[in-house]
Design an enzyme around this catalytic site. Structure first.
Site, PDB file in Angstrom:
ATOM      1  CB  THR A  76     -11.974   7.069 -10.571  1.00 57.85           C
ATOM      2  OG1 THR A  76     -10.568   7.015 -10.833  1.00 57.85           O
ATOM      3  CG2 THR A  76     -12.572   8.301 -11.239  1.00 57.85           C
ATOM      4  CG  ASP A  90      -5.418   3.100 -12.740  1.00 55.68           C
ATOM      5  OD1 ASP A  90      -6.085   3.224 -13.782  1.00 55.68           O
ATOM      6  OD2 ASP A  90      -4.875   4.064 -12.171  1.00 55.68           O
ATOM      7  CB  SER A 117      -7.252   0.699  -7.874  1.00 59.36           C
ATOM      8  OG  SER A 117      -6.918   1.187  -9.154  1.00 59.36           O
TER       9      SER A 117
END
Length: 363
Positions: free
Chosen positions: A12, A86, A54
């Site tokens: 992100t 994640d 991820s």
């Protein structure tokens, strides 16, 4: 001034808006351009190793990170890895076993919102990660929301909040306040790291649900070398559904079984109840105690990448130091500081003492 290598893997923090939602788009150089003040903390070189969400992270990517750090270890004072949140806890745990005893910091960080958003945690997390990488913080850790968490103790416990990670059954290593690292615990380290480059990825995870029988366990054990079972409470398996016979039969064929708990805090204690006692007394299944599931997955992959001998695998699973691997003497790194994980006898004695002191409730 310390020299730090920034290793980009996506996530992100490096994402931008696309027609199909957020996706990793930015390079490490682009991330760094948002933080001109970093030049006052350390000198930074950049490597764009991956650019993944991820969710797509795999064990072969962990080995790629290890190779990158190993090849550059002598040239830098520390390493920062940007990573999606994640699966960051899995990667941090895996790197903790694959890079043991590092006197130099290996810091993972990321964000819940991309660095280009007005309301983002990216800038503070990345800045804090560089501060830690330029400090005396040996070993692998996650730096997130001003907390420093041991690599084998992290778990993502919030999907959206900036306080995404918690340290499970272990204190934070430290916190950052006003740009200053306040370190509570210093990991033990060696004079030089011990690198490993082998993993057995045939490790499966089964979450137990009420009414389940052995069929899912049989399916997974047929296709894998090890199975981690997340049981209820302090641990045990249903007496109906054929679980005991399932584990006995597959262990006789050389498979490895680990029992852990679905409960995040305080860990397992399988021998407390009848539903778990025979599993330990007769089958001698491995028990995770207070390790996170993420750490158990990574540790099993690491162990089975070294050996499939049952006695040696059990020794490594409960080891307080690395011993010798593949004929190469390790550096005596104390895994107690990695995972607070003792030998079986030590752990059972510790659990019995806690029960006697009334520190645990099993209701």
């Amino acid at each position: 001034m310390k020299k730090i290598l920034l290793i980009g893997t996506g996530g992100t923090i490096a994402s931008d808006v696309t027609e199909d939602g957020l996706a990793p788009e930015l390079t490490t150089e682009q991330l760094l351009s948002h933080l001109p003040a970093i030049s006052g903390i350390c000198d930074v070189d950049c490597v764009q190793l991956l650019n993944l969400d991820s969710t797509n992270m795999r064990p072969e990517h962990w080995l790629k990170m290890v190779r990158c750090i190993r090849e550059n270890y002598g040239r830098y004072d520390g390493f920062v890895i940007t990573h999606g949140t994640d699966t960051m806890a899995y990667t941090a745990a895996a790197l903790s076993y694959l890079i043991q005893g590092s006197p130099k910091p290996v810091v993972l960080t990321g964000a819940q919102k991309p660095i280009g958003f007005d309301s983002t945690d990216s800038k503070i997390n990345l800045t804090d990660a560089f501060r830690c990488a330029a400090s005396d913080l040996p070993g692998v850790s996650i730096v997130f929301n001003s907390h420093v968490i041991l690599g084998t103790r992290a778990r993502k416990t919030r999907t959206k909040s900036f306080q995404a990670f918690s340290s499970i059954n272990y204190p934070d290593l430290g916190v950052l306040r006003d740009g200053v690292l306040l370190r509570y615990i210093r990991q033990d380290c060696a004079a030089a790291p011990f690198f490993c480059d082998a993993l057995d990825t045939k490790v499966a995870l089964l979450k137990l649900t009420p009414g389940q029988d052995r069929s899912a366990a049989d399916f997974l054990l047929e296709r894998n070398d090890a199975l981690i079972i997340e049981s209820f409470g302090v641990g045990g398996l249903p007496e109906q559904g054929g679980f005991y016979d399932c584990l006995r039969d597959w262990m006789a064929q050389g498979k490895f079984i680990v029992l852990t708990t679905q409960v995040p805090s305080e860990g397992s204690d399988v021998g407390v109840y009848h539903v778990g006692h025979s599993l330990k007394a007769n089958l001698r299944v491995l028990e995770a105690y207070d390790m996170t599931t993420e750490a158990v997955v990574a540790k099993l992959m690491w162990i089975l990448g070294q050996t499939h001998d049952r006695a040696e695998a059990e020794r490594l699973f409960y080891a307080t130091d690395t011993g010798a691997l593949d004929g190469v003497e390790a550096k005596g790194y104390d895994l107690y500081m990695v995972e607070a994980n003792h030998t079986r006898a030590d752990l059972e004695a510790r659990m019995e003492a806690k029960r006697a002191a009334g520190e645990f409730s099993y209701e």
